[in-house]
Design a protein around this motif. Structure first.
Motif, PDB file in Angstrom:
ATOM      1  N   ILE C 237      80.435  15.840 -46.908  1.00  0.00           N
ATOM      2  CA  ILE C 237      81.127  14.641 -46.415  1.00  0.00           C
ATOM      3  C   ILE C 237      80.231  13.414 -46.514  1.00  0.00           C
ATOM      4  O   ILE C 237      80.645  12.342 -46.944  1.00  0.00           O
ATOM      5  N   ALA C 292      94.548  11.133 -45.206  1.00  0.00           N
ATOM      6  CA  ALA C 292      94.659  12.555 -45.554  1.00  0.00           C
ATOM      7  C   ALA C 292      96.033  12.904 -46.145  1.00  0.00           C
ATOM      8  O   ALA C 292      96.100  13.532 -47.207  1.00  0.00           O
ATOM      9  N   GLU C 309      93.858  18.732 -44.241  1.00  0.00           N
ATOM     10  CA  GLU C 309      92.627  18.111 -43.750  1.00  0.00           C
ATOM     11  C   GLU C 309      91.583  18.351 -44.810  1.00  0.00           C
ATOM     12  O   GLU C 309      91.250  19.493 -45.103  1.00  0.00           O
ATOM     13  N   SER C 310      91.088  17.280 -45.412  1.00  0.00           N
ATOM     14  CA  SER C 310      90.155  17.516 -46.510  1.00  0.00           C
ATOM     15  C   SER C 310      88.865  16.744 -46.300  1.00  0.00           C
ATOM     16  O   SER C 310      88.831  15.700 -45.632  1.00  0.00           O
ATOM     17  N   ALA C 311      87.797  17.262 -46.885  1.00  0.00           N
ATOM     18  CA  ALA C 311      86.502  16.573 -46.855  1.00  0.00           C
ATOM     19  C   ALA C 311      86.641  15.215 -47.493  1.00  0.00           C
ATOM     20  O   ALA C 311      86.015  14.237 -47.076  1.00  0.00           O
ATOM     21  N   ALA C 314      88.030  12.542 -45.010  1.00  0.00           N
ATOM     22  CA  ALA C 314      87.019  12.157 -44.028  1.00  0.00           C
ATOM     23  C   ALA C 314      85.898  11.366 -44.688  1.00  0.00           C
ATOM     24  O   ALA C 314      85.442  10.343 -44.174  1.00  0.00           O
ATOM     25  N   VAL C 386      85.354  13.093 -38.591  1.00  0.00           N
ATOM     26  CA  VAL C 386      85.385  14.440 -39.142  1.00  0.00           C
ATOM     27  C   VAL C 386      86.254  15.354 -38.285  1.00  0.00           C
ATOM     28  O   VAL C 386      87.047  16.144 -38.798  1.00  0.00           O
ATOM     29  N   ALA C 390      88.729  16.192 -41.087  1.00  0.00           N
ATOM     30  CA  ALA C 390      88.189  17.189 -42.006  1.00  0.00           C
ATOM     31  C   ALA C 390      88.462  18.617 -41.551  1.00  0.00           C
ATOM     32  O   ALA C 390      88.201  19.563 -42.269  1.00  0.00           O
ATOM     33  N   ALA C 403      89.237  21.921 -46.650  1.00  0.00           N
ATOM     34  CA  ALA C 403      88.831  21.521 -45.310  1.00  0.00           C
ATOM     35  C   ALA C 403      87.426  22.054 -45.046  1.00  0.00           C
ATOM     36  O   ALA C 403      87.118  23.189 -45.391  1.00  0.00           O
ATOM     37  N   THR C 405      83.849  21.648 -42.190  1.00  0.00           N
ATOM     38  CA  THR C 405      83.500  21.140 -40.866  1.00  0.00           C
ATOM     39  C   THR C 405      82.035  20.731 -40.888  1.00  0.00           C
ATOM     40  O   THR C 405      81.294  21.093 -41.794  1.00  0.00           O
ATOM     41  N   THR C 406      81.634  19.955 -39.907  1.00  0.00           N
ATOM     42  CA  THR C 406      80.257  19.474 -39.914  1.00  0.00           C
ATOM     43  C   THR C 406      79.547  19.893 -38.652  1.00  0.00           C
ATOM     44  O   THR C 406      80.157  20.408 -37.709  1.00  0.00           O
TER      45      THR C 406
END
Ligand SMILES: Nc1ncnc2c1ncn2[C@@H]1O[C@H](COP(=O)(O)OP(=O)(O)OP(=O)(O)O)[C@@H](O)[C@H]1O
Ligand SMILES: [Mg+2]
Lengths: 231, 295, 459
Positions: C237, C292, C309-311, C314, C386, C390, C403, C405-406
């Motif tokens: 991201i 999104a 939900e995509s990188a 975000a 995010v 994301a 998708a 996550t961070t």
């Protein structure tokens, strides 16, 4: 115009320039005294005065040395330009001329000693007459030149330069008279030669006085007018 | 024996002709067409001709009606008190004032007969023809070699690498810097000393082979030795280029230039042979400035 | 007297101290200020210091310990059966007593509690009286002492200067200690976590599913704490964000610094900086609700499989958010390039774009890189966008359309809701926080070092 003109941002510079001016005047006064005394010694047949003139010659020389070192210092420290440069140059030249004037005065005194100090025959008073008139002219011109230097007066300088032929004429006339004397009586030849040398010295003093005026004009007008007089 | 008379008449003439208290000296000759400037503004072999140049910064006028010729193979020194417009004027000569917002130039400035303020004129080749060296050395944050190679590169002056190297070496040699930097051409230009940097900037300028070089106080940040080197360099460059130099050092102006122009409050007061200006300036303002009586 | 009144009193006394100090110094020299070592106002401050500082200190200390001391006294006086022996019980009791005191409805009718509450109230009153007395006495003492100190030769100015310095040091110490405190707490919790989950598993594990089983026989009873997917997600991201922010930010900085007229500049620059002031939540729902779906539809029309939900979504929005970081700093550094360099290039006949590309950007590069690094650390630390755009699934993927996550998102999810503070799941948040902190710290230090190096070049 009063010269040196004041108003430098560095005020000490003003002082140094006017000090140079003062040195010229001081030396001029000394030279003038020498010339006057030499003449008086001859006219009054005053041998001690003549001796005194010769002794004072080294004062004039010392004065020149002092002025020269001050000029060199000022050039090194201030690098004058424009009218200041011309002033310094004029002063430097004037100092040289005044030193010559001093030399001439001493020579006159020496010649006077020879003329009057010898035992035996005394010169004919008529012969001495020319010395008095030439002397008066030379002293007059030198006085005027010093006035020019003192006031930095352009008109006075021009008048003085206009009078430059007087001494010349006077010298020629005196010379002719002396030649006639010699032809009348060859015994006068010894005196006459001395006297010619003396009046020649006076004539030279007059020329130095003219030079002083020229330097002043150069300083004021920024133009070199020497040697333009000769065709 | 009539010369004395001549002298007297000359002096009288001058007294009537010259306005008192404004102009000093004698035999002042100037062309009325060229405004109030004292002295000869024209040059017989003029390379740049400026006529009635005015410069405005917004509403403020910084240069008032300047007429001046700059001759071939001549070094002309521009002197004058701070803020009198020397930099402004010299920057007009290669249109560097274009980069200043609100700066407007009127009048005509010609280079070899061509008006450089002509709308058709392209400043890029013009500035290659008229190079400029600044007061503060401003080498690019690149290597010494790249600094010098930059100009030839953007103007495509060389065909290949070997030629470029030759130009770089030549320019550095002529700037008197080669021997000092030949082993460190890849060092950054900023790593040199101030004097070396200034010579690098000069090398950079002559690398594009200009016809005129403008220098705005090039030695103001340098010591006497570096200054002397650059003065010597200017003397050598004179054979090939036309040079205009702004300087605050009277001595430097006197040493390097053939003609000197004195500016005062945006006006060109006096132009003349350098020797004459420094021994016998004709205008009172010039006299006051060079003798240090200003203010 | 209660505490606010007391504080007011201290202020009044201090002010009075100032005036008396001033007056006293003037009286000593009967108005001839030149004879004093310092200006009269310094003597005023000096005396005010003597009055104010000790009393304030006393007040602070009192406030700090009063509660604990009173509670202990009250609890000690309670009947034995209520006291119990565990500390928790005592705390509950105190709560109970305080509630009763406040007359809250939850106060129990227990008479002994009621008595304790009265006792507490009484003690409180005594304490207030004692404090007031102490303050007044201390003020008087300090005032008397300081007053006596004032003489002609007394160096009041130096002492006041020193006092000011101590005060400033105290302030900055607070900031530093807070940071240190945060770091230490994170470190301690992380250590607890690493006792339960090996460091290597955490740093190099490829699977992240922090759910802990409540019963031992549940499916997937043990959680997996491999942080790699989180970090790759963060990197993905951040990378997308930088791809957006660096070119746009840099170009707009160049435009603003080199081309824009002053009028445009004065309008555009603050506008750009407003971007930095928009709350990240707003960016978040902008990303989730606008960007999104748009990307998903676009992807579908291109025949791509895009999760809702995509990188990418975000990353794009985050990129927009950090544009001002890049542009504002780059703009400053481009402006800091000396005009003389530009002049030099123009004088050689370079065009404006040549000058910018070949002279100005290289000269400003260290500064620009510093700005970009600051933006990166901002991007890495960003959470809200995010969380909203994301997703939460810890995919180990480089596909920007999936998708991901961070780290920060996971910290949030780990800590939201009721937590047990000794389960690895909760502690994992601290470990993640620690690593994140170290990463951004290093980026910041790198940025600072680059910026500093740059500064030295032109000064
Ligand atoms: N960019 C500018 N905007 C507005 N006014 C300016 C600008 N540059 C110069 N000026 C004004 O123009 C006048 C001339 O300035 P200039 O820089 O040409 O002086 P200068 O002779 O080079 O001075 P110095 O010797 O100090 O370098 C000054 O009055 C100055 O205030
Ligand atoms: Mg300038």
């Amino acid at each position: 115009m009063s010269v040196p003109r004041e108003g430098h941002i560095v005020r000490r510079y003003d002082g140094e320039l006017s000090h140079l001016h003062y040195l010229v005047l001081e030396m001029g006064a000394l030279a003038l005294t020498q010339v006057k005394d030499a003449r008086d010694a001859l006219c009054d047949r005053d041998l001690t005065l003549a001796q005194r003139v010769i002794a004072r010659e080294k004062d004039v020389d010392a004065c020149e040395l002092r002025a020269d070192s001050e000029i060199v210092q000022l050039i090194a420290l201030r690098t004058p330009v424009g009218s200041d440069l011309r002033l310094v140059f004029a002063v430097s030249k004037s100092i040289t001329d005044l030193e010559r004037v001093g030399d001439e005065a001493a020579r006159i005194a020496n010649l006077g000693l020879q003329l009057l100090g010898s035992e035996g025959a005394d010169p004919n008073p008529v012969l001495l007459h020319d010395i008095a008139s030439m002397g008066a002219l030379a002293v007059g011109q030198l006085e005027n030149a010093l006035r020019v230097v003192d006031r930095w007066d352009r008109n006075l300088a021009e008048d003085l330069l206009e009078a430059h032929e007087e001494l010349d004429f006077e010298f020629q006339a005196a010379f002719r008279r002396l030649v006639t004397f010699i032809m009348q009586d060859p015994r006068n030849i010894g005196f006459a030669v001395n006297i010619v040398l003396i009046i020649k010295a006076f004539e030279r003093i007059g020329e130095h006085a003219q030079n002083l005026a020229e330097y002043v004009l150069y300083q004021i007008a920024g133009r070199d007018i020497r040697h333009r007089v000769e065709p | 024996m009539n010369s004395l008379l001549e002298l007297k008449t000359a002096m009288r003439d001058e007294r009537t002709e010259v306005k008192p208290a404004k102009r000093l000296g004698t035999n002042v000759s100037f062309d009325r067409d060229y405004g109030d400037t004292v002295g000869e503004v024209t040059a017989s072999n003029a390379r740049m001709v400026c006529r009635d140049v005015n410069v405005f910064y917004g509403p403020k006028q910084a240069i008032h009606g300047v007429n001046l010729d700059i001759g071939r193979n001549e070094v002309i020194a521009l002197i004058g008190p701070s803020g009198c417009g020397k930099s402004t004027f010299i920057r007009c000569l290669n249109r560097m004032n274009d980069t200043i917002v609100g700066c407007r130039v009127t009048g005509s400035i010609q280079l070899d007969g061509q008006d450089i303020y002509d709308p058709q004129m392209d400043v890029v080749p013009l500035r290659a023809q008229i190079g400029m060296v600044f007061q503060k050395p401003n080498p690019f944050p690149k290597s010494i070699y790249e600094n010098v190679a930059y100009g030839p590169r953007i103007h495509g002056l060389t065909q290949n690498k070997a030629e470029l190297e030759e130009v770089v070496e030549n320019s550095l040699r002529r700037a008197g810097l080669w021997d000092e930097v030949k082993d460190s051409l890849d060092q950054p230009g900023t790593s040199l000393s101030g004097g070396q940097q200034q010579r690098l900037c000069i090398a950079r300028t002559i690398a594009v082979n200009p016809e005129v070089i403008l220098m705005d106080e090039p030695c103001s940040a340098l010591d006497p030795i570096a200054t002397a080197r650059i003065e010597q360099l200017i003397d050598e460059l004179r054979m090939q280029f036309t040079i205009a130099i702004v300087t605050h050092s009277m001595q430097q102006a006197a040493r390097v230039s053939q003609r000197t122009a004195y500016f005062h409050l945006g006006k060109l007061i006096e132009v003349g042979e350098t020797a004459q200006v420094f021994t016998n300036p004709r205008h009172q303002l010039t006299e006051d400035y060079i003798t240090g009586r200003f203010g | 007297m209660d505490k606010p009144t007391l504080l007011l009193l201290i202020l009044v006394l201090t002010t009075a101290g100032y005036y008396f100090g001033r007056k006293r110094s003037l009286d000593i020299v009967s108005g001839k200020v030149q004879e004093l070592h310092s200006l009269p106002s310094y003597y005023g401050y000096y005396l005010a210091m003597w009055v104010g500082v000790p009393t304030l200190l006393l007040l602070l200390i009192w406030l700090g310990f009063e509660g604990a001391v009173l509670s202990r006294l009250v609890v000690a006086d309670l009947p034995g059966e209520l006291q119990g022996d565990s500390g928790e019980r005592a705390a509950l009791l105190i709560n109970e007593i305080r509630n009763t005191m406040a007359g809250a409805g939850s106060g129990s009718g227990d008479p002994s509690i009621q008595a304790a509450a009265n006792h507490y109230r009484h003690l409180q009153a005594v304490s207030d009286w004692l404090l007031s007395l102490g303050v007044i006495a201390l003020a008087a003492l300090g005032g008397w002492f300081g007053h006596r100190q004032i003489e002609v030769e007394q160096r009041a100015r130096n002492k006041v200067e020193k006092g000011t310095m101590v005060f400033l040091i105290a302030c900055s110490t607070i900031a530093i200690f807070t940071t240190v405190g945060i770091v230490l707490s994170v470190v301690f919790e992380s250590v607890l976590f690493f006792q339960k989950v090996p460091v290597t598993d955490f740093l190099f594990g490829l699977r992240w599913s922090p759910q802990m089983a409540i019963r031992a026989d549940q499916v997937g009873s043990s959680g997996a704490f491999g942080a790699v997917p989180l970090f790759t997600g963060t990197l993905l991201i951040s990378f997308i964000a930088m791809v957006v922010a660096v070119p746009i930010g840099l170009m707009s900085a160049i435009y603003l610094a080199e081309y824009a007229s002053p009028r445009v500049r004065t309008v555009a620059k603050p506008l750009l900086e407003i971007l930095a002031g928009v709350p990240t939540v707003v960016y978040g729902f902008f990303a989730a609700l606008t960007v999104a779906p748009y990307i998903r539809d676009l992807g579908q029309s291109l025949g791509l499989d895009v999760s809702s939900e995509s990188a990418l979504a975000a990353g794009l929005v985050m990129g927009v958010m950090i544009i001002p970081f890049v542009s504002s700093l780059s703009d400053d550094f481009i402006n800091a390039v000396p005009q003389s360099l530009r002049d030099g290039a123009y004088a050689l006949g370079a065009t404006q774009s040549e000058t910018i590309r070949q002279v100005i950007i290289p000269a400003a590069l260290p500064g620009i890189v510093g700005g970009i690094l600051l933006a990166v650390s901002r991007a890495i630390g960003e959470t809200m966008i995010v969380v909203m755009a994301a997703g939460l699934s810890a995919n180990l993927t480089a596909n920007p359309l999936a998708a991901v996550t961070t780290v920060t998102t996971q910290i949030v999810t780990l800590l939201v809701g009721d937590q047990e503070f000794d389960s690895p799941k909760t502690l994992a948040a601290f470990a993640l926080g620690l690593v994140l902190f170290l990463v951004t710290l290093m980026l910041n230090i790198a940025a600072l070092m680059i910026v500093r190096k740059y500064r030295e070049q032109y000064e």
